[in-house]
Each structure stands twice: as structure tokens, then as C-alpha cells.
Design a protein around this motif. Structure first.
Motif, short mmCIF file in Angstrom:
data_model
loop_
_atom_site.label_atom_id
_atom_site.label_comp_id
_atom_site.label_asym_id
_atom_site.label_seq_id
_atom_site.Cartn_x
_atom_site.Cartn_y
_atom_site.Cartn_z
N SER A 33 -6.70 -9.49 -5.40
CA SER A 33 -6.73 -8.40 -4.51
C SER A 33 -6.45 -8.70 -2.93
O SER A 33 -6.06 -7.64 -2.29
CB SER A 33 -8.28 -7.81 -4.69
N ILE A 45 -1.74 -5.47 -10.71
CA ILE A 45 -1.83 -6.88 -10.67
C ILE A 45 -1.58 -7.35 -11.95
O ILE A 45 -0.77 -8.10 -12.33
CB ILE A 45 -2.98 -7.53 -10.25
N LEU A 61 -1.59 -13.24 -7.06
CA LEU A 61 -1.74 -11.99 -7.91
C LEU A 61 -3.28 -11.48 -7.87
O LEU A 61 -3.96 -11.82 -8.77
CB LEU A 61 -1.22 -12.06 -9.14
N ILE A 86 -1.51 -12.13 8.13
CA ILE A 86 -0.80 -10.80 8.14
C ILE A 86 0.37 -10.59 9.24
O ILE A 86 1.29 -10.12 9.29
CB ILE A 86 -1.73 -9.52 7.87
N LEU A 92 8.60 -1.51 -5.79
CA LEU A 92 8.39 -2.78 -5.07
C LEU A 92 9.64 -3.57 -4.77
O LEU A 92 9.49 -4.68 -4.46
CB LEU A 92 7.17 -3.85 -5.86
N GLU A 137 -5.52 -0.68 -8.90
CA GLU A 137 -5.16 -1.85 -8.18
C GLU A 137 -5.20 -2.94 -9.54
O GLU A 137 -4.05 -3.62 -9.42
CB GLU A 137 -6.12 -2.11 -7.31
N MET A 174 9.65 -7.92 1.50
CA MET A 174 8.74 -8.75 0.74
C MET A 174 8.77 -7.86 -0.65
O MET A 174 9.03 -6.46 -0.66
CB MET A 174 7.26 -8.33 1.18
N GLU A 205 -7.21 -14.22 7.51
CA GLU A 205 -6.40 -13.25 6.81
C GLU A 205 -5.54 -12.33 7.84
O GLU A 205 -4.17 -12.19 7.54
CB GLU A 205 -7.02 -12.24 6.04
N ILE A 258 7.04 0.61 -11.02
CA ILE A 258 6.65 -0.47 -10.26
C ILE A 258 7.78 -1.32 -9.61
O ILE A 258 8.08 -1.63 -8.54
CB ILE A 258 5.62 -1.63 -10.89
N PHE A 313 6.73 -4.21 0.01
CA PHE A 313 5.45 -4.44 -0.18
C PHE A 313 4.62 -4.50 0.85
O PHE A 313 5.02 -5.22 2.02
CB PHE A 313 5.18 -5.94 -0.96
N PRO A 314 3.18 -3.78 1.09
CA PRO A 314 2.51 -3.83 2.09
C PRO A 314 2.05 -5.15 2.57
O PRO A 314 1.89 -6.09 1.98
CB PRO A 314 1.24 -2.91 1.71
N LEU A 372 2.16 -6.66 -12.92
CA LEU A 372 3.19 -7.66 -12.36
C LEU A 372 2.85 -9.06 -12.95
O LEU A 372 4.05 -9.68 -13.28
CB LEU A 372 2.69 -7.82 -10.83
N GLN A 373 1.75 -9.62 -13.21
CA GLN A 373 1.52 -10.57 -13.88
C GLN A 373 2.31 -10.74 -15.30
O GLN A 373 3.12 -11.97 -15.53
CB GLN A 373 -0.03 -10.83 -14.27
N THR A 388 -0.86 -5.79 4.46
CA THR A 388 -2.35 -5.35 4.77
C THR A 388 -3.27 -6.15 4.04
O THR A 388 -2.86 -6.96 3.21
CB THR A 388 -2.14 -3.79 4.54
N ASP A 389 -4.54 -5.89 4.36
CA ASP A 389 -5.55 -6.56 3.62
C ASP A 389 -5.71 -6.37 2.05
O ASP A 389 -5.69 -7.13 1.35
CB ASP A 389 -6.86 -6.46 4.44
N ARG A 390 -5.42 -5.11 1.72
CA ARG A 390 -5.32 -4.73 0.46
C ARG A 390 -4.11 -4.16 0.06
O ARG A 390 -3.83 -2.82 -0.59
CB ARG A 390 -6.43 -3.45 0.12
N PRO A 391 -2.94 -4.89 -0.04
CA PRO A 391 -1.46 -4.46 -0.44
C PRO A 391 -1.35 -4.12 -1.71
O PRO A 391 -0.84 -2.92 -2.06
CB PRO A 391 -0.87 -5.64 -0.09
N TYR A 392 -2.07 -4.59 -2.77
CA TYR A 392 -2.06 -4.02 -4.33
C TYR A 392 -2.50 -2.65 -4.19
O TYR A 392 -2.09 -1.88 -4.78
CB TYR A 392 -2.77 -5.07 -5.12
#
Lengths: 147, 158
Positions: B22, A38, B20, B40, A12, A34, B55, B36, A8, A16-17, A41-42, A19-23
Motif C-alpha cells: 500500500s 496489488i 507491491l 516521493i 499503467l 486497492e 513509472m 516517504e 490495468i 503510475f502516481p 499486478l502480483q 504519491t503516498d498511496r499510489p495503488y
């Protein structure tokens, strides 16, 4: 830190992407879920292995000032001067180094002009000269540390 | 790249880190009153424009075991700085490489690079191998290892 954490960190640090669902996208590349990404990372942020997770800004392009400064501080005054320097919120990091120039810190200011005034304030407060060494040219590097 | 007020709000909102969860960009948008997609698009534009270098993860060197961190400084003739800088910058263990002003007479060095490693001995060997492989033997240099770290924080911008 196990192999998944290392993968990771290595992946990373590159990107990092956006986009709407980067993770989800990053997790798929890493072969994990996913929510596991997360959670890891936390946990690495909480244990301070990671300093931040987000953007790395280009200070000058944000309109701010950034410079590396050095001081030659007599050993018996080092502690006092160091405390005085670190009080300035513009001092982003400060390292002792084994050289006659023994204190090295980065100044990050809201405007480029502020660099000079902070330096004068530090010199007045500490009684030591500050050598200002702003970057003149940057050579490409990966900004990445393999683990 | 010219930044709008909206860009500045976005820059401030994410400077401490991405949510952190989704849909992090949707969450940022919710806080700022943006969609959103708008978030982006702007973050992509900031990255394309070079305001965001990248990033992702910013590591803490010490905590990852990279406790030997050497600032290697070189006194390079002005007309060779670009070529030496590019050679050093392309070495895998070099994490930063900058030209900076000399401060004569006390400080003759004008090229700075950072090399991180787990042990001092290994870092020194690495520097030796770079010097030999890149033909830099003639250039005066100094290696400044870091001692105590007194302060580390991200810069605050807005």
C-alpha cells in the motif's frame, strides 16, 4: 487475463502516481479496490505477462551506454555465436531476425566507453564483425502497447 | 540532471520494481533511511529530469500475444529524417522510432521503427497503410520480423 487486467495494463503503461498511496489512487481511476490492483499486478508479474513494474530509465541520462548491434552470422555458426554473445551480461536482449543481418542485440553498459570494448570482445570471441548502430535521434513514441 | 549518491542508491533500489504494498515509497524509504516524502520528491525529480522516462508497467510482448514484431528500416535522405521520423513516431502501433547510423555498403538504412502485432499479415497490412497514408512509397525499406527471442532482461544500471 480478463478485461480488468487489460484495463490495468493499458492504464499503467502510461504512468503510475508518485504519491503516498499510489495503488489506491490508480485503483480508484480503474474502479477497483486497492488490494485487488496489488493482487492482480502480483499475479501478472508471476505469470510473466509483465516484465517489470517500476521505473523505466533513460540509460544515457543515468550515465550508461546503450546501443543496438547487429551481426551477419553464417547459418551453420548461428548457434555457437549466439551462445557466445548471450554470455555477456551487457547483452540485454537478443533477437534473431529474418535478414542477412540475422542477429540483433542491445548492449547496456555502465559507461558509454564500455560499449566499444564489449563489441571488440564479442568480435574476438566469435570471429564475426559487430555492426554498432547507436541511436542518433529519438522520435517521440508512446512506449505503450494496447491490449 | 546531476545525480547525487543518494539518487544512485534510490535508482538501484527500485530498478527491479516497486514494492507491491500500500505504501511503496515509504517501504523504499525505510530500506534507504529516507522518509516517504523524500523518496516521493526524489522520484518525482528524476522523472521530471527525464532520468525516469515513466513509472509503471513494462510488458512482455510475446506473452501478451504480440508475437509478430517487425523492425522496419528505411533509407531516408538525411535532410528528411526528422520529418519522416516524426510521422512514423506518431503512428499508434509504432513503439520505437530512432535514427541510427548507416553501415555502407552493407547497410544503407538510417531510420528504424518497431511495429508490434499479433499476426504477421496484419502487421504487413499496417505497414502498407502507413506507407500509403504518409506518402513514403519512394523510400527504400526492409521489414525484419523477429524470429526466436534468445534473451530478454531489463538493463542493470547500478
Amino acid at each position: 487475463m480478463d478485461d480488468t487486467d487489460r484495463a490495468i495494463i493499458n492504464r499503467l503503461q502510461e504512468s503510475f502516481p508518485i504519491t503516498d498511496r499510489p495503488y489506491l489512487q490508480a485503483a480508484r481511476e480503474l474502479g477497483i479496490e486497492e488490494d485487488e490492483l496489488i493482487r492482480r499486478l502480483q499475479s501478472m508479474l508471476e505469470s510473466k505477462l509483465l516484465s517489470r513494474f517500476g521505473p523505466m530509465y533513460h540509460a544515457e541520462r543515468l550515465g550508461g551506454g546503450l546501443s543496438l548491434c547487429a551481426m551477419r552470422v553464417p547459418q551453420h555458426e548461428f548457434e555457437r555465436v549466439n551462445e557466445q554473445v548471450n554470455v555477456f551480461p551487457e547483452v540485454a536482449h537478443n533477437y534473431a531476425r529474418d535478414h542477412e543481418f540475422n542477429m540483433w542485440f542491445v548492449l547496456a553498459t555502465e559507461t558509454p566507453e564500455r560499449i566499444g570494448s564489449v563489441i571488440r570482445e564479442i568480435e574476438q570471441l566469435t570471429g564475426c564483425r559487430v555492426y554498432n548502430m547507436p541511436k542518433e535521434e529519438e522520435f517521440f513514441v508512446g512506449l505503450k502497447l494496447e491490449v | 540532471m546531476v545525480l547525487s549518491e543518494r539518487d544512485n542508491h534510490l535508482i538501484a533500489e527500485i530498478q527491479d520494481g516497486l514494492p507491491l504494498s500500500s505504501r511503496p515509497y515509504r517501504e523504499i524509504g525505510r530500506r534507504l533511511g529516507l522518509s516517504e516524502l523524500q523518496v516521493i520528491e526524489r522520484i518525482s525529480a528524476l522523472q521530471d529530469g527525464g532520468v525516469i522516462k515513466r513509472m509503471g508497467i513494462v510488458v512482455r510482448h510475446h506473452e501478451l500475444g504480440y508475437t509478430a514484431n517487425a523492425m522496419v528500416v528505411w533509407d531516408v535522405p538525411d535532410d528528411q529524417v526528422d520529418s519522416v521520423g516524426e510521422k512514423l513516431g506518431s503512428q499508434p502501433c509504432v513503439t520505437l522510432c530512432y535514427q541510427r547510423p548507416r553501415k555502407l555498403p552493407e547497410w544503407p538504412y538510417n531510420l528504424f521503427c518497431m511495429i508490434h502485432g499479433r499476426e504477421r499479415e496484419r502487421v504487413l497490412e499496417h505497414i502498407d497503410s502507413i506507407v500509403a497514408s504518409q506518402g513514403l512509397e519512394q523510400l527504400p525499406r526492409k521489414i525484419l520480423f523477429s524470429g526466436k527471442r534468445f534473451k530478454q532482461r531489463g538493463a542493470k544500471y547500478r
